[in-house]
Enzyme design. Structure first.
Site, PDB file in Angstrom:
ATOM      1  N   LYS A  35      46.615  43.595  32.992  1.00 15.70           N
ATOM      2  CA  LYS A  35      46.273  44.765  32.828  1.00 15.70           C
ATOM      3  C   LYS A  35      46.607  45.284  31.195  1.00 15.70           C
ATOM      4  CE  LYS A  35      49.717  46.434  36.871  1.00 15.70           C
ATOM      5  NZ  LYS A  35      48.543  46.713  37.836  1.00 15.70           N
ATOM      6  N   CYS A  36      45.304  44.731  31.425  1.00 14.94           N
ATOM      7  CA  CYS A  36      45.660  44.590  29.592  1.00 14.94           C
ATOM      8  C   CYS A  36      44.280  45.020  29.167  1.00 14.94           C
ATOM      9  CB  CYS A  36      44.769  42.818  29.170  1.00 14.94           C
ATOM     10  SG  CYS A  36      44.914  42.609  27.491  1.00 14.94           S
ATOM     11  N   GLY A  37      44.177  45.629  28.104  1.00 12.61           N
ATOM     12  CA  GLY A  37      42.763  45.980  27.371  1.00 12.61           C
ATOM     13  C   GLY A  37      41.097  45.299  27.812  1.00 12.61           C
ATOM     14  N   THR A  39      41.285  42.428  30.195  1.00 16.57           N
ATOM     15  CA  THR A  39      41.336  42.254  31.155  1.00 16.57           C
ATOM     16  C   THR A  39      39.761  42.158  31.222  1.00 16.57           C
ATOM     17  OG1 THR A  39      43.674  42.931  32.092  1.00 16.57           O
ATOM     18  CG2 THR A  39      41.786  42.577  33.452  1.00 16.57           C
TER      19      THR A  39
END
Length: 164
Positions: A35-37, A39
């Site tokens: 759930k990371c930018g 990803t």
């Protein structure tokens, strides 16, 4: 001394990951999060896996939830997301801490490796990458923002594959 010496870590779906199996291979170890930018880097990591796997290379994904809770899922949820969203086939370990008092022993060794700017120390964010040579020694570190298919990453991988 190999970064794999006396380091125990489990696979994402349970059971030992047996890091000693990677001796003789070039490995790109990446702390990952769903759930990371950053990803979307999973796609480029999988591309590297497919491109170089037959030459003695693998990506090793290490889920970590230490950066703003961006890997909150269970092992099954992480595995399902990676497979369904990015077609990930490379091995993944259990979720671990990469910094702090509970830092996994593998990362105790990896944080000593300098990146191109000379930075050593704590992992800065999700998707920081450390390249391990065939003898199990860390040889390069790349910032989270460096794409897995960036020329400097590919060149480092190809150099290690030639010397393995």
């Amino acid at each position: 001394m190999s970064v794999y010496d006396a380091v125990e870590i489990d696979r994402l779906q349970g059971g030992s990951a047996d890091l000693a199996q990677y001796l003789g291979s070039t490995v790109l170890i990446v702390n990952v999060a769903s759930k990371c930018g950053l990803t979307p880097q999973y796609a480029a990591l999988e591309q590297l896996q497919k491109q170089y796997a037959g030459q003695g290379f693998t990506v090793l994904g290490v889920p970590c939830n230490q950066f703003m809770g961006q890997e909150p899922g269970s092992a099954d949820e992480i595995a399902s997301f990676c497979s369904a969203t990015y077609g990930v086939t490379f091995p993944m370990t259990e979720k671990v801490d990469v910094n702090g008092d509970d830092r996994h022993p593998l990362y105790t060794k990896l944080v000593e490796v300098p990146d191109a700017e000379g930075y050593t120390g704590d992992i800065r964010w999700n998707f920081e990458k450390v390249l391990i040579d065939a003898s199990g020694s860390p040889v390069a570190r790349f910032s989270p923002q460096t794409e897995p298919n960036a020329p400097e990453v590919v060149a480092a991988i190809e150099k290690e594959l030639r010397t393995a």
